[in-house]
Design an enzyme around this catalytic site. Structure first.
Site, mmCIF file in Angstrom:
data_model
loop_
_atom_site.group_PDB
_atom_site.id
_atom_site.type_symbol
_atom_site.label_atom_id
_atom_site.label_comp_id
_atom_site.label_asym_id
_atom_site.label_seq_id
_atom_site.Cartn_x
_atom_site.Cartn_y
_atom_site.Cartn_z
ATOM 1 N N ARG A 139 35.027 -21.691 -37.777
ATOM 2 C CA ARG A 139 35.515 -20.441 -37.194
ATOM 3 C C ARG A 139 34.602 -19.923 -36.095
ATOM 4 O O ARG A 139 34.497 -18.730 -35.848
ATOM 5 C CB ARG A 139 35.699 -19.414 -38.296
ATOM 6 N N ASP B 182 30.410 -32.213 -33.797
ATOM 7 C CA ASP B 182 29.974 -33.478 -34.389
ATOM 8 C C ASP B 182 28.714 -33.270 -35.229
ATOM 9 O O ASP B 182 28.577 -33.837 -36.312
ATOM 10 C CB ASP B 182 29.691 -34.510 -33.299
ATOM 11 N N ALA C 43 32.469 -38.822 -30.340
ATOM 12 C CA ALA C 43 32.382 -37.973 -31.523
ATOM 13 C C ALA C 43 31.849 -38.729 -32.732
ATOM 14 O O ALA C 43 30.943 -38.263 -33.436
ATOM 15 C CB ALA C 43 33.758 -37.381 -31.832
ATOM 16 N N ARG D 152 38.849 -43.995 -19.141
ATOM 17 C CA ARG D 152 38.921 -44.688 -20.423
ATOM 18 C C ARG D 152 40.279 -45.325 -20.666
ATOM 19 O O ARG D 152 40.447 -46.047 -21.656
ATOM 20 C CB ARG D 152 38.591 -43.717 -21.564
#
Length: 385
Positions: A239, A306, A48, A121
């Site tokens: 939204r 992002d 991100a 990860r």
């Protein structure tokens, strides 16, 4: 040493935005289907915060990414690829023991039941970031420090680091925080909800999706979210197809008057949470700005959040009014939504500015599809419904 050294926060600013977080090598499927059935994968990058840094650099800003990768080939690939976008990666640290994180995903939208992601990860190099091992001088060298809730979920040390970086102190850069609620990353229990709310309330500029606020906090509606997160000077509630609602103090909601001064006067880049006496602007009431989303022919719904943050930050750095910041966010998101991957070349600045300047009716008629970012396309050439 734990925490920034004395004087670190007042270092000379040479960067627009510094982004801190984990980036991973991502393996993208060669065809739709279950992970068990996909025969091969192409290699890309995902993260991100690094996505935001890459988008900002591609848009002409001085962006840096700070992270931690393994001393392995995947770490080399990440640093080289992110750097190829023009991002400063000089402060990235190498871990001699822990590996670079990787993940595999299916081609479907992550919002569908058929979407699969397999993360590798746990115990990654990035999960070892802590207040004791990050380069504070580089982190505090930008006008904006961009963080996300994903980092807080990686480990207790990473959470301690985010608490350190969001602590009010004189000279702290403006802290931008994307909630980025990822329930599967948290280590059991419901601590994620309280932690993300705590971090959001300590930031200056917050991005949060209406859906993730309901999932994490049980809060429904933009106004209720603002009531729960009153401290940030700017709160952006995303939204989905309904657009974005921006709550802001001390910023112009509409287009810049033709006789306005330079960009710096309205950038709002001084952190009201950086310590010191609270001023009248920090105590002023909100201006609420609602900006409709665009009609987009979606190719892949990955990385749009992002990209929206990058577009909003880009316009913030330029001192544009709130409506235009949100519109630039929508346009940057549309650029990513109309390509298969997480990253793409954004529209040229003058092209984006022309679209942002459209009146409300023309903005509402825009429909953007693959190829819309081509620099030689005027607003009237963009396909409308």
């Amino acid at each position: 040493m734990s925490g920034p050294a004395a004087g670190t926060a007042v270092a000379a600013t040479t960067t627009d935005v510094v982004c801190l977080g984990e980036s991973m090598v991502t393996f993208l499927p060669s065809q739709p289907g279950r992970l068990a059935d996909v025969p091969s994968f192409g290699r890309g990058i995902g993260g991100a915060e690094s996505n935001v840094a890459c988008a900002l650099a591609a848009a002409g800003h001085r962006a840096a990414w700070v992270g931690r990768v393994g001393a392995d080939g995947f770490g080399d690939h990440l640093v080289e690829t992110i750097g190829s976008y023009g991002v400063d990666t000089s402060a990235v640290r190498r871990d001699p023991v822990r590996p670079t994180g990787i993940y595999f995903r299916t081609a479907t939208d992550r919002g569908t039941d058929t979407h699969e992601v397999a993360y590798y990860r746990a115990g990654s190099a990035a999960s070892a970031m802590s207040p004791a091992n990050v380069p504070y001088a580089e982190l505090f060298a930008g006008r904006v420090l961009h963080l996300s809730g994903i980092t807080a979920a990686l480990s207790d040390d990473c959470l301690a680091l985010l608490r350190e970086l969001t602590t009010a102190r004189p000279g702290r850069p403006l802290v931008s925080f994307d909630v980025n609620h990822r329930p599967h990353l948290w280590r059991g229990g419901d601590a994620d909800a309280s932690v993300l709310l705590e971090l959001a309330r300590r930031a200056d500029l917050v991005f949060v999706g209406e859906d993730e606020a309901e999932e994490a906090w049980g809060i429904v509606g933009a106004e209720a979210i603002r009531a729960a997160v009153p401290e940030p000077a700017v709160l952006v509630v995303k939204r989905g197809s309904a657009g974005a609602t921006v709550f802001a103090r001390g910023l112009r909601p509409g287009p810049r008057p033709s006789n306005a001064g330079g960009a710096e006067d309205a950038a709002g880049l001084r952190s009201p949470n950086a310590g010191g006496a609270e001023d009248a602007e920090a105590r002023s009431p909100d201006t609420v700005t609602r900006v409709p989303a665009l009609h987009v022919d979606v190719v892949a719904a990955v990385g749009a959040g992002d990209a929206f943050a990058a577009g909003f930050l880009s316009a913030t750095l330029r001192g544009l009014p709130v409506r235009d910041r949100a519109r630039h966010g929508h346009l940057m998101a549309a650029a990513v939504l109309t390509v298969p991957g997480d990253l793409t070349e954004p529209p040229a600045r003058d092209h984006a500015d022309r679209l942002v300047a459209l009146d409300d009716d023309a903005w509402g008629r825009l429909r953007l599809g693959p190829g819309w970012t081509a620099a030689d396309r005027a607003p009237e050439e963009v396909r409308t419904p």
